[in-house]
Design a protein around this motif. Structure first.
Motif, short mmCIF file in Angstrom:
data_model
loop_
_atom_site.label_atom_id
_atom_site.label_comp_id
_atom_site.label_asym_id
_atom_site.label_seq_id
_atom_site.Cartn_x
_atom_site.Cartn_y
_atom_site.Cartn_z
N LEU A 33 0.85 -1.20 0.00
CA LEU A 33 0.00 0.00 0.00
C LEU A 33 0.89 1.25 0.00
O LEU A 33 1.88 1.30 0.72
N VAL A 38 -1.99 4.37 3.59
CA VAL A 38 -1.87 3.84 4.95
C VAL A 38 -2.19 4.93 5.97
O VAL A 38 -2.90 4.69 6.96
N HIS A 39 -1.68 6.14 5.74
CA HIS A 39 -1.95 7.26 6.65
C HIS A 39 -3.45 7.55 6.71
O HIS A 39 -4.00 7.83 7.79
N GLN A 62 -1.16 -7.78 3.67
CA GLN A 62 -0.52 -6.49 3.42
C GLN A 62 -1.18 -5.36 4.21
O GLN A 62 -0.48 -4.48 4.73
N VAL A 63 -2.51 -5.34 4.28
CA VAL A 63 -3.19 -4.26 5.02
C VAL A 63 -2.90 -4.37 6.51
O VAL A 63 -2.48 -3.38 7.14
N ALA A 66 0.69 -3.24 7.26
CA ALA A 66 0.90 -1.79 7.25
C ALA A 66 0.31 -1.12 8.47
O ALA A 66 0.92 -0.22 9.07
N LEU A 67 -0.89 -1.54 8.89
CA LEU A 67 -1.56 -0.86 9.99
C LEU A 67 -1.00 -1.26 11.35
O LEU A 67 -1.03 -0.46 12.29
N ALA A 70 1.71 1.23 11.50
CA ALA A 70 1.30 2.64 11.52
C ALA A 70 0.42 2.99 12.71
O ALA A 70 0.32 4.16 13.09
N THR A 128 -11.60 -3.60 5.95
CA THR A 128 -10.83 -3.28 4.75
C THR A 128 -10.93 -4.41 3.73
O THR A 128 -11.09 -5.58 4.08
N CYS A 130 -8.75 -4.98 0.09
CA CYS A 130 -7.75 -4.42 -0.82
C CYS A 130 -7.52 -5.35 -2.00
O CYS A 130 -7.12 -6.50 -1.81
#
Length: 287
Positions: A33, A38-39, A62-63, A66-67, A70, A128, A130
Motif C-alpha cells: 500500500l 496507509v496514513h 498487506q493491510v 501496514a496498519l 502505523a 478493509t 484491498c
C-alpha cells in the motif's frame, strides 16, 4: 497462537485453486500500500481505544502489516481469506509485528464471516478490502459488515488495477504474449475467464448501509525489473503457474516474457507503471 480455523461453509474448490500456486510469491512481488493510503486508513482509527481491524481477502496480510506498524494502539486483527496457503503466509508476516496484540485467521468467504464463537470479540472499527472486492459477493459482504462492525465503523475498499489493465507499449506486448500462451480471454483461474463487475463499487455502496462514501486517489509510480514482473505474474489470476498445462509450458512462457521485457527495457529504458491507488471510505449515514 492458534492455527487457522476450519473452513467456513461456502469455500469452493475453485476458490482455493484460483491462487493455490501464488501465496509464496505475494509477499515478495506484490506492491504494498502507498504511504498516503496507509496514513488515511490509520486516521480512521485515531482517538479510538484498542481498535479492531477486519481485513477481508487478506492475501498475505498487506493491510494488517501496514496498519500494525502505523497504528501502535491497534489491538486486534481479524484476517479472512478463502485460500489457506495465503493465511499461512499471513501468519508468518504478521506474527513478528504483534507483540501483545492479537490475531485471528479465518478461512472462509468474506460474506460468511462471523466473530469467533463463544467469545465477546469487540466489533471491528475498520473493515478493509484491498484488491479483492471484485472476487466477492459484494452485497453479501457489505450486509455482513453492517451486522458485525461498530456503529461508527468505516469500510475501506481499495485497489489500483494491474499490469493487465495498465496501458503502455510494454504491457500491451506482455498481454499479447500471455494470450498467445493461454488464449485470448483474460483468465481468472484454471477453469474460468475473468468477468468484470456489472456495477461499480460506488453503486454497490450506494445500495448498502454504507452509502456515505468519500473517494481518495493517490498517484503511484512503480519502476519494474523484468525478473520482478515475472514474480508479479506468478501472483496473478491471469498468468500464474497453475494456469499452464505443466511446468515445462510455464517455463517456456517465462523465458519468452523475460526475453520480451529485457528487450523493451534495453530499447525504451525503465519499465514504468504510473498507477493510481484508489480508496473508497464508506460509513453509515449519520455515523
Amino acid at each position: 497462537m492458534n492455527p487457522p480455523e476450519p473452513p467456513a461453509p461456502g469455500v469452493r474448490p475453485e476458490q482455493e485453486a484460483l491462487f493455490s500456486t501464488t501465496a509464496e510469491y505475494y509477499a515478495r512481488f506484490r506492491p504494498g500500500l502507498p504511504g498516503p493510503a496507509v496514513h488515511l486508513l490509520a486516521g480512521t482509527l485515531a482517538g479510538r481505544t484498542a481498535p479492531v481491524l477486519l481485513d477481508l481477502g487478506t492475501g498475505t496480510g498487506q493491510v494488517p502489516q501496514a496498519l500494525l506498524i502505523a497504528v501502535p494502539h491497534l489491538a486486534h486483527v481479524e484476517a479472512v481469506d478463502v485460500n489457506r496457503a495465503m493465511l499461512v503466509q499471513t501468519r508468518s508476516v504478521l506474527d513478528p509485528l504483534l507483540g501483545d496484540r492479537t490475531l485471528r485467521l479465518v478461512h472462509g468467504p468474506a460474506h460468511g464471516y462471523t466473530s469467533a464463537p463463544g467469545t465477546d470479540s469487540p466489533a471491528p472499527d475498520l473493515v478493509t478490502c484491498c484488491r479483492s472486492f471484485h472476487w466477492m459477493d459484494r452485497p453479501g459482504v457489505l450486509a455482513m459488515a453492517d451486522r458485525v462492525a461498530a456503529p461508527d465503523a468505516t469500510v475501506a475498499i481499495m485497489g489500483d488495477g494491474s499490469l493487465w489493465t495498465y496501458p503502455a507499449p510494454w504491457t500491451r506486448q506482455l498481454r499479447e504474449l500471455i494470450r498467445n500462451h493461454l488464449g485470448t480471454a483474460r483468465r481468472a483461474g484454471p477453469a474460468d475467464a475473468y468477468t468484470a463487475p456489472v456495477r461499480t463499487y460506488e453503486e454497490d455502496l450506494a445500495a448498502s448501509p454504507w452509502s456515505d462514501v468519500a473517494e481518495h486517489r493517490f498517484p503511484v509510480t512503480r519502476t519494474w525489473t523484468p525478473p520482478g514482473i515475472l514474480g508479479y505474474l506468478r501472483t496473478t489470476s491471469f498468468a500464474n503457474a497453475g494456469l499452464f498445462p505443466d511446468t515445462a509450458r510455464h517455463d517456456v512462457f517465462e523465458r519468452d516474457a523475460l526475453t520480451l521485457l529485457t528487450a523493451r527495457a534495453e530499447e525504451d529504458g525503465p519499465l514504468v507503471e504510473q498507477a493510481e491507488f484508489r480508496v473508497l471510505l464508506a460509513r453509515r449515514p449519520g455515523a
